[in-house]
Each structure stands twice: as structure tokens, then as C-alpha cells.
Design an enzyme around this catalytic site. Sequence first.
Site, PDB file in Angstrom:
ATOM      1  N   LEU A  35      -1.766 -22.681   5.892  1.00 38.50           N
ATOM      2  CA  LEU A  35      -2.252 -23.057   4.321  1.00 38.50           C
ATOM      3  C   LEU A  35      -2.484 -24.795   3.865  1.00 38.50           C
ATOM      4  O   LEU A  35      -3.128 -25.914   4.497  1.00 38.50           O
ATOM      5  CB  LEU A  35      -0.613 -23.916   4.280  1.00 38.50           C
ATOM      6  CG  LEU A  35       0.740 -22.539   4.174  1.00 38.50           C
ATOM      7  CD1 LEU A  35       2.201 -22.923   4.105  1.00 38.50           C
ATOM      8  CD2 LEU A  35       0.519 -21.647   2.924  1.00 38.50           C
ATOM      9  N   ILE A  70      -1.805 -30.094   3.415  1.00 41.82           N
ATOM     10  CA  ILE A  70      -1.925 -29.246   4.343  1.00 41.82           C
ATOM     11  C   ILE A  70      -0.888 -29.250   5.482  1.00 41.82           C
ATOM     12  O   ILE A  70      -0.554 -29.564   5.942  1.00 41.82           O
ATOM     13  CB  ILE A  70      -3.246 -29.401   5.132  1.00 41.82           C
ATOM     14  CG1 ILE A  70      -3.268 -31.195   5.614  1.00 41.82           C
ATOM     15  CG2 ILE A  70      -4.169 -29.964   3.411  1.00 41.82           C
ATOM     16  CD1 ILE A  70      -4.462 -32.122   6.020  1.00 41.82           C
ATOM     17  N   CYS A  71      -1.667 -27.649   6.586  1.00 40.55           N
ATOM     18  CA  CYS A  71      -0.586 -27.345   7.434  1.00 40.55           C
ATOM     19  C   CYS A  71      -1.008 -27.851   8.257  1.00 40.55           C
ATOM     20  O   CYS A  71      -2.259 -27.636   8.754  1.00 40.55           O
ATOM     21  CB  CYS A  71      -0.103 -25.916   7.372  1.00 40.55           C
ATOM     22  SG  CYS A  71       0.307 -25.521   8.461  1.00 40.55           S
ATOM     23  N   LEU A  72      -0.764 -28.881   9.253  1.00 43.65           N
ATOM     24  CA  LEU A  72      -1.454 -29.274  11.268  1.00 43.65           C
ATOM     25  C   LEU A  72      -0.447 -29.088  11.906  1.00 43.65           C
ATOM     26  O   LEU A  72       0.349 -29.395  11.073  1.00 43.65           O
ATOM     27  CB  LEU A  72      -2.530 -30.334  11.094  1.00 43.65           C
ATOM     28  CG  LEU A  72      -3.159 -30.282  10.310  1.00 43.65           C
ATOM     29  CD1 LEU A  72      -4.185 -31.398   9.614  1.00 43.65           C
ATOM     30  CD2 LEU A  72      -4.531 -28.897  10.209  1.00 43.65           C
TER      31      LEU A  72
END
Length: 309
Positions: free
Chosen positions: A129, A92-94
Site C-alpha cells: 500500500l 505508506i505501508c512499511l
Amino acid sequence: MADERYNRKNPAVKRILQEVKEMQANPSDDFMSLPLEENIFEWQFAIRGPGDTEFEGGIYHGRIQLPADYPFKPPSFMLLTPNGRFETNTKICLSISNYHPEHWQPSWSVRTALVALIAFMPTSPNGALGSVDYPKDERRTLAIKSRETPPKYGSPERQKIIDEIHQYILSKATVVPKPLPLECSQAPSIVSEAHSQVEPQEAITVVEERSIATTDTIVDDQIIEETAEAVNTAASVVPAAAPLPAVEVVVKASVSGEQRMARRAAQKPVDDRLFTWAAVGLTIAIMVLLLKKFIKSNGYSTGFMDDQS
């Protein structure tokens, strides 16, 4: 854990072992995370869904992969439990993940990242994403289901850690989530009832407007016909139990028509009257001239003069 497998002088190993001890010494009710015995750069975790949200009471498992140069580069995160906010089995995009190393700070830790992940759960994905955006009722359904059994993932050793973490978080997540009230599904019926109650009055208003608009463009004898038509229209729209609104339509339409025509008469230009008087005067002058010509042609004027002489 067999610490002797790793070079304790390695900055990454030293930092990871330090975080493991700190995690065990100060456990949290909101999350739990442990590294694998065979690879301390690979962690399993579970977080509780944040309170007062559709995730409340849910237990969400995932994995963390720490880079070889941790903590100078950020870890990557992957959710294993269906949750409606992040995709499963997808990094995951963070801002705290490896997708944004420019935001990562070496002072942050796995604990810091998990706290941030919990805070990110109820936020809008904004197309990031690895993010999804399920409706709240579906997220609540997934939260309820997440408590039943932990996900099946990886080796037996990993699964043992997953089961251990699940039991720990389950003991802390005492609030059992319940399905969200079906406010959305009930709203249409409520609106329909309200709409059905308002429709007769709205129909009366339409009849009034049409009657008034019609009286602006017809003469007096047509006003009565349009008023009668308005009565028939109102009678067909308004229920029999409510005759008064139809009568009110007739009165309003007639009175409004008379008032509008009176205003038109009062506003008639004064110039029209002047033109009328001018036309009358011109007609009289023409008639006088014609009369004089007629008298002259018949000799009345000559005979009159002879008599005088």
C-alpha cells in the site's frame, strides 16, 4: 520550542523531546527531521536518495505522525515529494510504519525509521500500500527535479521548517544527479545492426537445410533441380557482394544428397536380395514343369520310348 506546553511527565512527550535533542546534537548528512512548534507529535523530514541508485542526489520530503502512546506504537509516514517509489500524500505501508505494529519495537526511534526508509527506497514495492514502481529513468528525472524547490505544504510555520530542512539536505547532497544513459533506447538499433549483419548467413543456413531436406525425398534427376532452385534462392537472399556462400550451398546440398542416397543404398535389407533369388528360382521351376507338360502332351516322350524298344 515551548516545552512548557506539554506535560514532560508524559512518557510520549518525554521520549519525543529526548529524540529532538539527540537529533540536534548528532545531525546526519542523509536526513533531517524536526517537529512542529505547535504539535511535537507532527514532524517534517527530508531524506537523501541512497547512493548508487536512481534516487541518488534526490531530496525527498515527508511528514511523520507519532501516536499518543509513542514509542510503544509505530509512527505513520507520508511522502510529499514525487519520487517514483512511494505515492505522495498517502500513508505508506512499511514494516516500520503503523501498518505493521507487530514489527515495531519501542527501542526504535525517528532516526531509526528514517534510516530504514532510505534503505527501502530502491527495493521492490511488491504491491504494498502506498507504493508505486516507476521506471528507473523516470525516478532519476524526479530526483533531479526534487532538488529545485521544496514542496509547498501546510501552514506557513510548517513551510518554514520544510524550507530549512531542504537547504540543509541540499548542502549535504553535493552529488548532482544526471539523467540515466539511454541504454534501453539505443539497444534496439544495436540489435538491428547485428541482426542485419547476421541475416544473410541465417538465410544461407535456411537454404542449406531446405536443400538437404528436399534431397531426402527425391530421386537423382530431381536433386539437380532442387540444387538449382537452392542456388536461385540463395542468390535472391544473399547480397551480390557475397557470391561465395551461394556456391557453398550448391556444393553442400549436392554432396549431402549423394551421401544420404549412398547411405540408403548401403542400408538396403539383405532380405530383399533373398526374395529376388527365390522368385527367380520359382520362375525357373515353373518353366521346367510347363516344358515337361508340353513335351508329354505332344507324344515326344512315347516316341522316344518306342525307339528304344
